[in-house]
Design a protein around this motif. Sequence first.
Motif, PDB file in Angstrom:
ATOM      1  N   ALA A 104       0.827  -1.210   0.000  1.00  0.00           N
ATOM      2  CA  ALA A 104       0.000   0.000   0.000  1.00  0.00           C
ATOM      3  C   ALA A 104       0.865   1.265   0.000  1.00  0.00           C
ATOM      4  O   ALA A 104       0.590   2.224  -0.735  1.00  0.00           O
ATOM      5  CB  ALA A 104      -0.944  -0.001   1.198  1.00  0.00           C
ATOM      6  N   VAL A 105       1.916   1.257   0.813  1.00  0.00           N
ATOM      7  CA  VAL A 105       2.806   2.420   0.880  1.00  0.00           C
ATOM      8  C   VAL A 105       3.538   2.591  -0.444  1.00  0.00           C
ATOM      9  O   VAL A 105       3.615   3.707  -0.986  1.00  0.00           O
ATOM     10  CB  VAL A 105       3.814   2.271   2.050  1.00  0.00           C
ATOM     11  CG1 VAL A 105       4.885   3.346   1.991  1.00  0.00           C
ATOM     12  CG2 VAL A 105       3.088   2.298   3.380  1.00  0.00           C
ATOM     13  N   VAL A 106       4.077   1.505  -0.989  1.00  0.00           N
ATOM     14  CA  VAL A 106       4.811   1.582  -2.253  1.00  0.00           C
ATOM     15  C   VAL A 106       3.898   2.092  -3.371  1.00  0.00           C
ATOM     16  O   VAL A 106       4.272   2.993  -4.125  1.00  0.00           O
ATOM     17  CB  VAL A 106       5.441   0.217  -2.620  1.00  0.00           C
ATOM     18  CG1 VAL A 106       6.008   0.237  -4.031  1.00  0.00           C
ATOM     19  CG2 VAL A 106       6.521  -0.138  -1.609  1.00  0.00           C
ATOM     20  N   ASN A 109       2.720   6.222  -7.050  1.00  0.00           N
ATOM     21  CA  ASN A 109       1.722   6.925  -7.854  1.00  0.00           C
ATOM     22  C   ASN A 109       1.834   8.438  -7.742  1.00  0.00           C
ATOM     23  O   ASN A 109       1.455   9.156  -8.670  1.00  0.00           O
ATOM     24  CB  ASN A 109       0.313   6.451  -7.498  1.00  0.00           C
ATOM     25  CG  ASN A 109       0.061   5.037  -7.978  1.00  0.00           C
ATOM     26  OD1 ASN A 109       0.661   4.570  -8.943  1.00  0.00           O
ATOM     27  ND2 ASN A 109      -0.823   4.333  -7.289  1.00  0.00           N
ATOM     28  N   LEU A 110       2.368   8.931  -6.632  1.00  0.00           N
ATOM     29  CA  LEU A 110       2.587  10.374  -6.489  1.00  0.00           C
ATOM     30  C   LEU A 110       3.658  10.882  -7.454  1.00  0.00           C
ATOM     31  O   LEU A 110       3.683  12.057  -7.808  1.00  0.00           O
ATOM     32  CB  LEU A 110       3.018  10.710  -5.057  1.00  0.00           C
ATOM     33  CG  LEU A 110       1.964  10.547  -3.968  1.00  0.00           C
ATOM     34  CD1 LEU A 110       2.602  10.751  -2.596  1.00  0.00           C
ATOM     35  CD2 LEU A 110       0.817  11.517  -4.193  1.00  0.00           C
ATOM     36  N   ARG A 111       4.534   9.979  -7.898  1.00  0.00           N
ATOM     37  CA  ARG A 111       5.696  10.369  -8.696  1.00  0.00           C
ATOM     38  C   ARG A 111       5.620   9.935 -10.156  1.00  0.00           C
ATOM     39  O   ARG A 111       6.368  10.442 -10.981  1.00  0.00           O
ATOM     40  CB  ARG A 111       6.956   9.767  -8.064  1.00  0.00           C
ATOM     41  CG  ARG A 111       7.244  10.336  -6.698  1.00  0.00           C
ATOM     42  CD  ARG A 111       8.191   9.449  -5.895  1.00  0.00           C
ATOM     43  NE  ARG A 111       8.547  10.086  -4.643  1.00  0.00           N
ATOM     44  CZ  ARG A 111       7.814  10.042  -3.542  1.00  0.00           C
ATOM     45  NH1 ARG A 111       6.670   9.395  -3.531  1.00  0.00           N
ATOM     46  NH2 ARG A 111       8.211  10.649  -2.441  1.00  0.00           N
ATOM     47  N   ILE A 140      10.741   1.447 -13.342  1.00  0.00           N
ATOM     48  CA  ILE A 140      12.017   1.311 -12.624  1.00  0.00           C
ATOM     49  C   ILE A 140      12.682   2.679 -12.498  1.00  0.00           C
ATOM     50  O   ILE A 140      13.225   3.014 -11.445  1.00  0.00           O
ATOM     51  CB  ILE A 140      12.944   0.305 -13.339  1.00  0.00           C
ATOM     52  CG1 ILE A 140      12.337  -1.073 -13.203  1.00  0.00           C
ATOM     53  CG2 ILE A 140      14.374   0.400 -12.827  1.00  0.00           C
ATOM     54  CD1 ILE A 140      13.220  -2.255 -13.201  1.00  0.00           C
ATOM     55  N   ARG A 141      12.603   3.478 -13.544  1.00  0.00           N
ATOM     56  CA  ARG A 141      13.184   4.831 -13.506  1.00  0.00           C
ATOM     57  C   ARG A 141      12.503   5.656 -12.414  1.00  0.00           C
ATOM     58  O   ARG A 141      13.169   6.354 -11.642  1.00  0.00           O
ATOM     59  CB  ARG A 141      13.032   5.496 -14.874  1.00  0.00           C
ATOM     60  CG  ARG A 141      13.421   6.942 -14.934  1.00  0.00           C
ATOM     61  CD  ARG A 141      14.870   7.218 -14.866  1.00  0.00           C
ATOM     62  NE  ARG A 141      15.576   6.583 -15.955  1.00  0.00           N
ATOM     63  CZ  ARG A 141      16.894   6.508 -16.015  1.00  0.00           C
ATOM     64  NH1 ARG A 141      17.630   7.053 -15.069  1.00  0.00           N
ATOM     65  NH2 ARG A 141      17.490   5.904 -16.996  1.00  0.00           N
ATOM     66  N   THR A 142      11.190   5.580 -12.316  1.00  0.00           N
ATOM     67  CA  THR A 142      10.466   6.320 -11.276  1.00  0.00           C
ATOM     68  C   THR A 142      10.870   5.826  -9.889  1.00  0.00           C
ATOM     69  O   THR A 142      11.125   6.624  -8.985  1.00  0.00           O
ATOM     70  CB  THR A 142       8.946   6.181 -11.477  1.00  0.00           C
ATOM     71  OG1 THR A 142       8.607   6.727 -12.760  1.00  0.00           O
ATOM     72  CG2 THR A 142       8.171   6.912 -10.393  1.00  0.00           C
ATOM     73  N   LEU A 143      10.934   4.507  -9.724  1.00  0.00           N
ATOM     74  CA  LEU A 143      11.368   3.949  -8.437  1.00  0.00           C
ATOM     75  C   LEU A 143      12.770   4.419  -8.075  1.00  0.00           C
ATOM     76  O   LEU A 143      13.038   4.819  -6.935  1.00  0.00           O
ATOM     77  CB  LEU A 143      11.337   2.411  -8.484  1.00  0.00           C
ATOM     78  CG  LEU A 143       9.976   1.735  -8.476  1.00  0.00           C
ATOM     79  CD1 LEU A 143      10.116   0.258  -8.833  1.00  0.00           C
ATOM     80  CD2 LEU A 143       9.294   1.914  -7.126  1.00  0.00           C
ATOM     81  N   SER A 144      13.680   4.376  -9.049  1.00  0.00           N
ATOM     82  CA  SER A 144      15.067   4.739  -8.762  1.00  0.00           C
ATOM     83  C   SER A 144      15.196   6.228  -8.444  1.00  0.00           C
ATOM     84  O   SER A 144      15.966   6.600  -7.560  1.00  0.00           O
ATOM     85  CB  SER A 144      15.984   4.336  -9.908  1.00  0.00           C
ATOM     86  OG  SER A 144      15.694   5.085 -11.057  1.00  0.00           O
ATOM     87  N   ASP A 145      14.440   7.076  -9.151  1.00  0.00           N
ATOM     88  CA  ASP A 145      14.463   8.510  -8.832  1.00  0.00           C
ATOM     89  C   ASP A 145      13.935   8.754  -7.420  1.00  0.00           C
ATOM     90  O   ASP A 145      14.505   9.532  -6.658  1.00  0.00           O
ATOM     91  CB  ASP A 145      13.632   9.301  -9.839  1.00  0.00           C
ATOM     92  CG  ASP A 145      14.284   9.400 -11.208  1.00  0.00           C
ATOM     93  OD1 ASP A 145      15.489   9.088 -11.338  1.00  0.00           O
ATOM     94  OD2 ASP A 145      13.572   9.779 -12.158  1.00  0.00           O
ATOM     95  N   TRP A 146      12.856   8.083  -7.082  1.00  0.00           N
ATOM     96  CA  TRP A 146      12.233   8.236  -5.764  1.00  0.00           C
ATOM     97  C   TRP A 146      13.175   7.749  -4.657  1.00  0.00           C
ATOM     98  O   TRP A 146      13.359   8.420  -3.640  1.00  0.00           O
ATOM     99  CB  TRP A 146      10.921   7.463  -5.745  1.00  0.00           C
ATOM    100  CG  TRP A 146      10.303   7.245  -4.393  1.00  0.00           C
ATOM    101  CD1 TRP A 146      10.301   8.114  -3.329  1.00  0.00           C
ATOM    102  CD2 TRP A 146       9.589   6.087  -3.961  1.00  0.00           C
ATOM    103  NE1 TRP A 146       9.619   7.544  -2.265  1.00  0.00           N
ATOM    104  CE2 TRP A 146       9.170   6.313  -2.628  1.00  0.00           C
ATOM    105  CE3 TRP A 146       9.252   4.889  -4.563  1.00  0.00           C
ATOM    106  CZ2 TRP A 146       8.446   5.378  -1.908  1.00  0.00           C
ATOM    107  CZ3 TRP A 146       8.521   3.968  -3.833  1.00  0.00           C
ATOM    108  CH2 TRP A 146       8.124   4.213  -2.526  1.00  0.00           C
ATOM    109  N   LEU A 147      13.804   6.588  -4.878  1.00  0.00           N
ATOM    110  CA  LEU A 147      14.611   5.959  -3.833  1.00  0.00           C
ATOM    111  C   LEU A 147      16.090   6.329  -3.901  1.00  0.00           C
ATOM    112  O   LEU A 147      16.881   5.856  -3.091  1.00  0.00           O
ATOM    113  CB  LEU A 147      14.435   4.438  -3.906  1.00  0.00           C
ATOM    114  CG  LEU A 147      12.997   3.957  -3.728  1.00  0.00           C
ATOM    115  CD1 LEU A 147      12.883   2.475  -4.025  1.00  0.00           C
ATOM    116  CD2 LEU A 147      12.482   4.290  -2.340  1.00  0.00           C
TER     117      LEU A 147
END
Length: 142
Positions: free
Chosen positions: A31-33, A38-40, A66-73
Amino acid sequence: MAKGIHAQEALAFAARLKQALEAAGVRPSPAVVASEFNLRYWGKSITAHTARAWLAGVAIPMQDKIRTLSDWLHVNPDELRFGPRTVPALPADADIAQAPLSLQDREMLAQYLALPPARRKTVQEVVAALAVAAAHAPAGRR
């Protein structure tokens, strides 16, 4: 056979994703992920079910996700997807200027070069002290 390889890749991706989430201080909850992702993400939002599949090693996201995840994290997208790139050790007589650098190494060097000279000297001293400590550490602790 291909199915087994894909399953292994998905499980390895899930482990890297969980590690990146924890390093960023984010609870690895579907749920958190999904919510934070989705915000990004500029495209169609994902569900908690999709995030659960990523975290459980059932699925690997497409490259745009994956790009969105990597930018976020704040992780390298290639390393998130495929794992850390191993760089072979250089022989003692190797020219260090010819050594291959990872993206993280290049980013660190760019940050170092942006520092004023006095701060660079501090970084040099810290690295030198770490090198001396590593040289004197027992083999299992290097």
